[in-house]
Design an enzyme around this catalytic site. Structure first.
Site, PDB file in Angstrom:
ATOM      1  N   CYS A 135       0.839  -1.203   0.000  1.00 30.98           N
ATOM      2  CA  CYS A 135       0.000   0.000   0.000  1.00 30.98           C
ATOM      3  C   CYS A 135       0.877   1.258   0.000  1.00 30.98           C
ATOM      4  O   CYS A 135       1.538   1.537  -0.989  1.00 30.98           O
ATOM      5  CB  CYS A 135      -0.981  -0.044   1.165  1.00 30.98           C
ATOM      6  N   HIS A 246      -3.516  -5.411   0.081  1.00 27.91           N
ATOM      7  CA  HIS A 246      -3.018  -5.848   1.393  1.00 27.91           C
ATOM      8  C   HIS A 246      -3.048  -7.369   1.568  1.00 27.91           C
ATOM      9  O   HIS A 246      -4.045  -7.904   2.077  1.00 27.91           O
ATOM     10  CB  HIS A 246      -3.894  -5.212   2.488  1.00 27.91           C
ATOM     11  N   GLU A 248      -1.670  -9.215   3.742  1.00 34.10           N
ATOM     12  CA  GLU A 248      -1.681  -9.678   5.144  1.00 34.10           C
ATOM     13  C   GLU A 248      -3.101  -9.788   5.714  1.00 34.10           C
ATOM     14  O   GLU A 248      -3.361 -10.598   6.600  1.00 34.10           O
ATOM     15  CB  GLU A 248      -0.814  -8.765   6.026  1.00 34.10           C
TER      16      GLU A 248
END
Ligand code: NAG
Ligand code: NAG
Length: 319
Positions: A135, A246, A248
């Site tokens: 990001c 993202h 994660e």
């Protein structure tokens, strides 16, 4: 820049002597199965987080790196250049997390510039050192390659998207280990969580020679305003990688009102990308000077705070 809460060695050298020396031929084949990835902290901006510390790392990024077989070292924003140089020689890769910071004037940007310069030099000398930007991390990597901030509005806030993969994917390093059925799913199913207002449009990218020469675009997406933005990229010569989305969150963030992809395929994408980056770290032979220094630097010295009630994250490490 992003909404609240997101904003979003070892030395396998046989003698056991840990050096930061130039790579030898042995290094080309050897693997460091005790990698340590540094994660740069972010400045705390949210008032609700201020009582806990000045900088932070969401636990999801820590788990993401740990899940692939690496330890984590948090890197503060208040050290001297000499201290960062020492850390650089001790760690095997750097993760730049999402968040909110000025890409030119913030401490986050200043510290990233120090590591970036060291990483360029190290890689030029054959001393493999990977950097991953997620990001805002991707955005910062583009600013560093271009020498200027190139962000424009590319809103994709709280939306999961399939990737529009480019023709460069089959020859990419990042997706090399992905099974073809998963690549197919990645291009059809909404497996990537987006939480950003700004980004790098494909137009900006195409018009900027420095950026174009530095990175290869692996995927694009269309923002809510119709702008096509770079969603995944990798360095041509350098082991630098960026995702505007993202990975994660797919495994480690759970807010029910947020569009975190949690399907089996989404989890595999997250796992394989974490493994890819940590494998890049296994090619680095930097190490701490002593076991004591290593132990006192690791994330295990800190305890994350349960932040479910007042942030978008379940747990956050504060420093
Ligand atoms: C994917 O991107 C290409 C340009 O790189 C574009 O021509 C194509 O229409 C896009 N596909 C989708 C489904 O957006
Ligand atoms: C979170 O909020 C709930 C309901 O208000 C409360 O019972 C709980 O103690 C809070 N948890 C934390 C960790 O603050």
């Amino acid at each position: 820049m992003f909404s609240k809460g997101f904003a979003a060695h070892l030395c396998v050298l046989v003698l056991g002597h840990c050096t930061n020396a130039m790579p030898t031929k042995r290094h080309l084949d050897a693997v460091n199965n005790r990698p340590i990835i540094g994660i740069l902290t972010q400045e705390v901006m949210d008032d609700v987080m201020k009582p806990f510390g000045k900088t932070y790392i969401p636990d999801s990024y820590v788990k993401y790196i740990e899940s692939a077989g690496s330890r984590v070292v948090p890197i503060r924003l208040t050290l001297t250049t000499t201290e960062y140089e020492k850390i650089f020689k001790s760690i095997n890769g750097l993760l730049l997390i999402g968040g909110s910071a000025d890409l030119e004037t913030s401490d986050f940007a200043r510290v990233t510039r120090v590591f970036y310069r060291l990483a360029l030099q190290a890689n030029d000398e054959g001393d493999h050192f990977p950097i991953w930007g997620t990001c805002m991390g991707l955005q910062l990597l583009t600013a560093l390659a271009a020498g200027e901030c190139l962000l424009t509005k590319t809103p994709a806030e709280n939306i999961a998207l399939p990737l529009n993969l480019t023709a460069n994917v089959p020859s990419s390093r990042m997706f090399q280990g992905f099974p073809s059925e998963l690549m197919n799913a990645l291009s059809k199913e909404p497996l990537t969580g987006n939480f950003h207002h700004f980004g790098i449009t494909t137009k900006t990218f195409a018009e900027n020679e420095k950026l174009r020469n530095f990175y290869t675009i692996l995927s694009t997406n269309v923002a809510e305003n119709g702008a096509r933005f770079v969603s995944t990229m990798e360095g041509k010569r350098y082991p630098f990688y960026g995702v505007q989305w993202h990975p994660e969150v797919n495994r480690f963030q759970w807010k029910p009102n947020l569009n975190y992809p949690h399907s089996s395929n989404a989890v595999r994408v997250s796992s394989l990308l974490a493994e890819f980056f940590v494998n890049e770290g296994r090619r680095s032979f930097h190490s701490y000077a002593t076991p004591e220094e290593e132990a006192s630097s690791l994330i295990y010295n800190y305890v994350p705070v349960n932040t479910q009630n007042f942030t978008g994250y379940e747990q956050i490490y504060f420093f």
